[in-house]
Scaffold this motif. Structure first.
Motif, PDB file in Angstrom:
ATOM      1  N   SER A 156       0.816  -1.211   0.000  1.00  0.00           N
ATOM      2  CA  SER A 156       0.000   0.000   0.000  1.00  0.00           C
ATOM      3  C   SER A 156       0.853   1.267   0.000  1.00  0.00           C
ATOM      4  N   GLY A 265      -4.539   2.041   2.590  1.00  0.00           N
ATOM      5  CA  GLY A 265      -3.497   1.374   3.359  1.00  0.00           C
ATOM      6  C   GLY A 265      -3.740   1.468   4.852  1.00  0.00           C
ATOM      7  N   ALA A 297      -5.331  -3.551  -4.974  1.00  0.00           N
ATOM      8  CA  ALA A 297      -5.044  -4.015  -3.616  1.00  0.00           C
ATOM      9  C   ALA A 297      -5.385  -5.496  -3.431  1.00  0.00           C
TER      10      ALA A 297
END
Length: 313
Positions: A156, A265, A297
């Motif tokens: 992230s 994140g 992600a």
């Protein structure tokens, strides 16, 4: 199929418990919630009407002691939602309840009228199409394999320079006011999220699942302004822990700085502290930027819901 209907008073604890029990049963069966939080919130505040349907063989909920309805509907503000108890499906309950809800909705606003079919639900889709509705919007529920959570955190983006994070402070009027302002700006074109009011936000914070540590604020360190936020909804049922990215928003003033990716994140890092067995989020099918962010992600499509529109009253 002959049904009797009754209005549910949101202040009637026993009746509301029977509604929540039906909703929970349907979610266990279908794998997705039959009502959105926004619909239930509106019903609890009295801006939408909550209707229970009974057949001739009404039973009692052993937990609440109240009548267990065969179906429950929510209508108002140009929308309707309907859920049929799983063991009562396939006997005409849905079509009879929908006819009642359409009549109720038309008394308020004949056209247009929107309805959701949550999850991949051929029966609901057939009912809505037969009632003159057409599909107009798609909502994805995405899921991340918990086994990939650590890698997603590592990959992230870091918080951009000049921004800091802090948890929401329930005692701070400034935190609440700035959240409502930024949320409205971030979702100005969103038909539900952008309309969240101060009262709506307060009601959501009163929900049993709310944890102020799960609402993370990102501030511009140069002037103290709220630049964005991420909100996690954590629900525990025995050994099952579902961490849902409830909503993530960035003030358009700060667009293009990577703040959304950085807040994702922070979301994943906070989720990891809950040791989730399930990780989910909802995103509008037309939001290509957000879909790309979540796909990078590691999120994948779990279920698809469809909103339907009826233009003829």
């Amino acid at each position: 199929m002959t049904l009797t209907s009754r209005l549910i008073d949101p202040s009637d604890r026993r009746s509301m418990e029977s509604v929540r029990a039906l909703v929970a049963e349907a979610e266990r069966t279908d794998g997705t919630a039959p009502f959105s939080d926004q619909a239930l919130l509106a019903a609890s505040r009295g801006t939408r009407t909550l209707i229970a349907f009974d057949d001739g063989e009404a039973t009692r909920d052993h937990t609440t002691g109240s009548r267990s309805p065969v179906a429950v509907g929510v209508c108002g503000e140009g929308e309707l939602d309907l859920v049929v108890r799983p063991d009562a499906r396939g006997a005409g309950v849905g079509s009879a309840a929908l006819a009642h809800l359409l009549a109720e909705a038309d008394r308020e606003t004949p056209t247009p009228l929107r309805a959701w079919a949550h999850g991949e639900n051929p029966a609901a889709s057939a009912l809505l199409r037969g009632a003159g509705f057409a599909p107009v919007r798609t909502l994805y529920r995405l899921a991340l394999d918990p086994a990939r959570l650590a890698a997603a955190i590592t990959e992230s983006r870091a918080m951009p320079a000049g921004f800091g994070i802090e948890p929401f402070n329930p005692a701070s009027h400034e935190h609440a006011e700035s959240w409502v302002r930024v949320n409205a700006a971030a979702f100005a074109d969103h038909p539900e999220q952008g309309g969240v009011t101060d009262a709506d936000f307060a009601a959501l914070r009163a929900e049993h699942w709310f944890d102020p540590e799960d609402l993370i604020l990102a501030r511009d360190e140069s002037n103290g302004s709220l630049a964005g936020y991420t909100w996690i909804k954590t629900v525990r049922q025995g050994e099952l822990v579902e961490a849902e990215l409830y909503v993530l928003g960035v003030d358009p003033v700060y667009a293009g700085r990577g703040l959304g990716a950085a807040l994702l994140g922070e979301t994943l890092r906070r989720m990891s502290e809950h040791h989730p067995t399930r990780i989910t989020l909802y995103v509008d099918g037309s939001n290509e930027h957000a879909l790309a962010l979540y796909t990078r992600a590691g999120f994948t499509v779990d279920t698809v819901s469809t909103q339907w529109l009826r233009n003829n009253g």
